[in-house]
Motif scaffolding. Structure first.
Motif, PDB file in Angstrom:
ATOM      1  N   TYR A  34     -31.709 -26.344 -45.412  1.00  0.00           N
ATOM      2  CA  TYR A  34     -31.266 -26.236 -44.017  1.00  0.00           C
ATOM      3  C   TYR A  34     -32.449 -26.496 -43.098  1.00  0.00           C
ATOM      4  CZ  TYR A  34     -27.096 -23.703 -45.642  1.00  0.00           C
ATOM      5  OH  TYR A  34     -25.926 -23.348 -46.258  1.00  0.00           O
ATOM      6  N   TYR A  36     -33.485 -25.854 -38.980  1.00  0.00           N
ATOM      7  CA  TYR A  36     -33.229 -25.293 -37.669  1.00  0.00           C
ATOM      8  C   TYR A  36     -34.437 -25.613 -36.783  1.00  0.00           C
ATOM      9  CZ  TYR A  36     -29.250 -22.449 -39.118  1.00  0.00           C
ATOM     10  OH  TYR A  36     -28.027 -22.040 -39.563  1.00  0.00           O
ATOM     11  N   TYR A  46     -29.173 -24.818 -35.065  1.00  0.00           N
ATOM     12  CA  TYR A  46     -28.886 -25.509 -36.321  1.00  0.00           C
ATOM     13  C   TYR A  46     -29.020 -27.016 -36.126  1.00  0.00           C
ATOM     14  CZ  TYR A  46     -25.933 -27.702 -39.898  1.00  0.00           C
ATOM     15  OH  TYR A  46     -25.447 -28.506 -40.890  1.00  0.00           O
ATOM     16  N   HIS A  49     -27.994 -29.718 -42.734  1.00  0.00           N
ATOM     17  CA  HIS A  49     -28.251 -29.182 -44.049  1.00  0.00           C
ATOM     18  C   HIS A  49     -27.714 -30.134 -45.112  1.00  0.00           C
ATOM     19  CE1 HIS A  49     -24.061 -27.754 -43.774  1.00  0.00           C
ATOM     20  NE2 HIS A  49     -24.080 -27.599 -45.076  1.00  0.00           N
ATOM     21  N   ARG A  91     -31.588 -21.977 -49.272  1.00  0.00           N
ATOM     22  CA  ARG A  91     -30.810 -20.825 -49.707  1.00  0.00           C
ATOM     23  C   ARG A  91     -29.491 -21.282 -50.315  1.00  0.00           C
ATOM     24  NH1 ARG A  91     -26.473 -18.175 -46.167  1.00  0.00           N
ATOM     25  NH2 ARG A  91     -25.723 -19.978 -45.030  1.00  0.00           N
ATOM     26  N   VAL A  93     -25.431 -21.390 -50.700  1.00  0.00           N
ATOM     27  CA  VAL A  93     -24.447 -21.557 -49.645  1.00  0.00           C
ATOM     28  C   VAL A  93     -23.800 -20.239 -49.267  1.00  0.00           C
ATOM     29  CG1 VAL A  93     -22.472 -22.030 -51.159  1.00  0.00           C
ATOM     30  CG2 VAL A  93     -22.561 -23.037 -48.872  1.00  0.00           C
ATOM     31  N   SER A  94     -23.741 -19.292 -50.162  1.00  0.00           N
ATOM     32  CA  SER A  94     -23.127 -17.997 -49.866  1.00  0.00           C
ATOM     33  C   SER A  94     -24.185 -16.960 -49.561  1.00  0.00           C
ATOM     34  CB  SER A  94     -22.281 -17.539 -51.050  1.00  0.00           C
ATOM     35  OG  SER A  94     -23.086 -17.439 -52.221  1.00  0.00           O
ATOM     36  N   GLY A  95     -25.334 -17.399 -49.129  1.00  0.00           N
ATOM     37  CA  GLY A  95     -26.477 -16.501 -48.959  1.00  0.00           C
ATOM     38  C   GLY A  95     -26.468 -15.665 -47.699  1.00  0.00           C
ATOM     39  N   GLY A  96     -25.485 -15.836 -46.814  1.00  0.00           N
ATOM     40  CA  GLY A  96     -25.430 -15.000 -45.621  1.00  0.00           C
ATOM     41  C   GLY A  96     -26.499 -15.363 -44.612  1.00  0.00           C
ATOM     42  N   ASP A  97     -27.501 -14.491 -44.476  1.00  0.00           N
ATOM     43  CA  ASP A  97     -28.504 -14.694 -43.448  1.00  0.00           C
ATOM     44  C   ASP A  97     -29.457 -15.828 -43.798  1.00  0.00           C
ATOM     45  OD1 ASP A  97     -29.434 -12.528 -45.475  1.00  0.00           O
ATOM     46  OD2 ASP A  97     -31.280 -13.285 -44.584  1.00  0.00           O
ATOM     47  N   MET A  98     -30.253 -16.252 -42.825  1.00  0.00           N
ATOM     48  CA  MET A  98     -31.283 -17.261 -43.004  1.00  0.00           C
ATOM     49  C   MET A  98     -32.649 -16.572 -43.034  1.00  0.00           C
ATOM     50  SD  MET A  98     -30.035 -20.340 -43.140  1.00  0.00           S
ATOM     51  CE  MET A  98     -28.343 -20.968 -43.005  1.00  0.00           C
ATOM     52  N   ARG A  99     -33.511 -16.988 -43.946  1.00  0.00           N
ATOM     53  CA  ARG A  99     -34.855 -16.416 -44.043  1.00  0.00           C
ATOM     54  C   ARG A  99     -35.838 -17.442 -43.501  1.00  0.00           C
ATOM     55  NH1 ARG A  99     -34.550 -11.016 -46.355  1.00  0.00           N
ATOM     56  NH2 ARG A  99     -32.281 -10.885 -46.650  1.00  0.00           N
ATOM     57  N   PHE A 100     -36.458 -17.117 -42.378  1.00  0.00           N
ATOM     58  CA  PHE A 100     -37.322 -18.063 -41.687  1.00  0.00           C
ATOM     59  C   PHE A 100     -38.768 -17.916 -42.127  1.00  0.00           C
ATOM     60  CE2 PHE A 100     -34.627 -19.901 -38.370  1.00  0.00           C
ATOM     61  CZ  PHE A 100     -33.510 -19.095 -38.479  1.00  0.00           C
TER      62      PHE A 100
ATOM     63  N   MET B  31     -19.603 -12.674 -40.494  1.00  0.00           N
ATOM     64  CA  MET B  31     -20.998 -12.273 -40.630  1.00  0.00           C
ATOM     65  C   MET B  31     -21.698 -12.238 -39.285  1.00  0.00           C
ATOM     66  SD  MET B  31     -22.132 -14.400 -43.988  1.00  0.00           S
ATOM     67  CE  MET B  31     -21.174 -14.325 -45.500  1.00  0.00           C
ATOM     68  N   PHE B  33     -25.620 -10.905 -37.725  1.00  0.00           N
ATOM     69  CA  PHE B  33     -26.959 -10.486 -38.119  1.00  0.00           C
ATOM     70  C   PHE B  33     -27.800 -10.186 -36.887  1.00  0.00           C
ATOM     71  CE2 PHE B  33     -26.160 -11.955 -42.386  1.00  0.00           C
ATOM     72  CZ  PHE B  33     -25.381 -13.086 -42.239  1.00  0.00           C
ATOM     73  N   TYR B  35     -31.913 -10.135 -35.728  1.00  0.00           N
ATOM     74  CA  TYR B  35     -33.267 -10.554 -36.062  1.00  0.00           C
ATOM     75  C   TYR B  35     -34.232 -10.053 -34.994  1.00  0.00           C
ATOM     76  CZ  TYR B  35     -31.416 -14.079 -39.362  1.00  0.00           C
ATOM     77  OH  TYR B  35     -30.788 -14.733 -40.393  1.00  0.00           O
ATOM     78  N   SER B  42     -42.540 -15.771 -36.511  1.00  0.00           N
ATOM     79  CA  SER B  42     -41.239 -16.285 -36.879  1.00  0.00           C
ATOM     80  C   SER B  42     -40.200 -15.159 -36.806  1.00  0.00           C
ATOM     81  CB  SER B  42     -41.297 -16.864 -38.292  1.00  0.00           C
ATOM     82  OG  SER B  42     -40.077 -17.473 -38.629  1.00  0.00           O
ATOM     83  N   LEU B  43     -38.973 -15.485 -37.156  1.00  0.00           N
ATOM     84  CA  LEU B  43     -37.895 -14.498 -37.106  1.00  0.00           C
ATOM     85  C   LEU B  43     -37.883 -13.653 -38.371  1.00  0.00           C
ATOM     86  CD1 LEU B  43     -36.870 -17.061 -35.345  1.00  0.00           C
ATOM     87  CD2 LEU B  43     -34.652 -15.941 -35.521  1.00  0.00           C
ATOM     88  N   GLY B 100     -19.562 -18.749 -46.823  1.00  0.00           N
ATOM     89  CA  GLY B 100     -20.781 -17.975 -47.015  1.00  0.00           C
ATOM     90  C   GLY B 100     -21.726 -18.002 -45.829  1.00  0.00           C
ATOM     91  N   ASN B 102     -22.335 -20.566 -44.002  1.00  0.00           N
ATOM     92  CA  ASN B 102     -23.056 -21.806 -44.234  1.00  0.00           C
ATOM     93  C   ASN B 102     -23.808 -22.293 -43.009  1.00  0.00           C
ATOM     94  OD1 ASN B 102     -23.834 -23.751 -46.036  1.00  0.00           O
ATOM     95  ND2 ASN B 102     -22.069 -25.047 -45.687  1.00  0.00           N
ATOM     96  N   GLN B 104     -25.283 -21.085 -39.330  1.00  0.00           N
ATOM     97  CA  GLN B 104     -25.564 -19.918 -38.498  1.00  0.00           C
ATOM     98  C   GLN B 104     -25.853 -20.344 -37.082  1.00  0.00           C
ATOM     99  OE1 GLN B 104     -28.312 -16.946 -39.537  1.00  0.00           O
ATOM    100  NE2 GLN B 104     -27.015 -16.086 -41.129  1.00  0.00           N
TER     101      GLN B 104
END
Lengths: 110, 115
Positions: A34, A36, A46, A49, A91, A93-100, B31, B33, B35, B42-43, B100, B102, B104
């Motif tokens: 992905y 961003y 976004y 991806h 990540r 596809v079902s990973g939920g949140d994004m880790r930046f 969902m 979230f 942050y 970063s976030l 999921g 996909n 955000q």
């Protein structure tokens, strides 16, 4: 989720293509790439991806190497408004949140 | 895409007080979230806001400090409690759409300064 490595900063001339690299050598078969971006003082936006095939939309193109260990985000004709921090995230596809991560600070210069 | 609004957009608060940040989405989402983005950083994910149940917090974040509510599928609040200057950050709400989560989408953020 797999870790990504990006250059800290890059410059690009206005009107030229901006090519932003990302290394993700530990990516798993079910993980997507992905992208961003975050323009100053705004929430992340976004961009695009993909899983294994190259992808293109109205904003950018995403080129993923055949072994999927790296990718490149291409902004075909960069403008001053593309100046931002660009984040590459890997990540499932079902990973939920994004880790930046730290991202790449792209500066487009006139 | 989803249209996300946050209130307030910014605030300056005194040490020891609490601030509640609201996040409103223009359509139902599964969902949501929260942050935090500290100055020049970063976030960092604080928690996942679960509708009808307690939020799921990330390591380093606790419910007493950052209580979260999610009364329905379009709204959530984050409270920053007993604030200190170290809590000065931008707080962002995001929602996941599609399979999921996909894709955000992020709100504009709330810029908090604690004196």
């Amino acid at each position: 989720d797999a870790k990504t490595t990006q250059p800290t900063s890059m410059d690009c001339a206005e009107g030229r293509a901006a090519n932003l690299p990302c290394n993700h050598s530990t990516i798993s078969g079910n993980e997507y790439v992905y992208w961003y971006r975050q323009i100053h003082s705004q929430g992340p936006q976004y961009i695009i991806h993909g899983l294994k095939n190259n992808e293109t939309n109205e904003m950018a193109s995403l080129i993923i190497t055949e072994d999927r260990k790296s990718s490149t985000l291409i902004l075909p004709h960069a403008t001053l408004r593309d100046t931002a921090v660009y984040y590459c995230i890997v990540r499932v596809v079902s990973g939920g949140d994004m880790r930046f991560g730290a991202g790449t600070r792209l500066t487009v210069k006139p | 895409s989803a249209v996300i609004s946050q209130k307030p957009s910014r605030d300056i608060c005194q040490r020891g007080t609490s601030l509640t940040i609201q996040c409103q989405v223009d359509s139902q989402v599964t969902m949501m979230f929260w942050y935090r983005q500290q100055p020049g950083q970063s976030l960092t994910l604080i928690a996942t806001a679960n509708q009808g149940s307690e939020a799921t917090y990330e390591s380093g974040f606790v419910i007493d400090k950052f209580p979260i509510s999610r009364p329905n599928l379009t709204f959530s609040t984050l409270t920053v409690s007993n604030m200190s200057p170290e809590d000065s950050s931008i707080y962002l709400c995001s929602v996941g759409r599609g399979t999921g989560g996909n894709e955000q989408f992020f709100g504009p953020g709330t810029r908090l300064t604690v004196l």
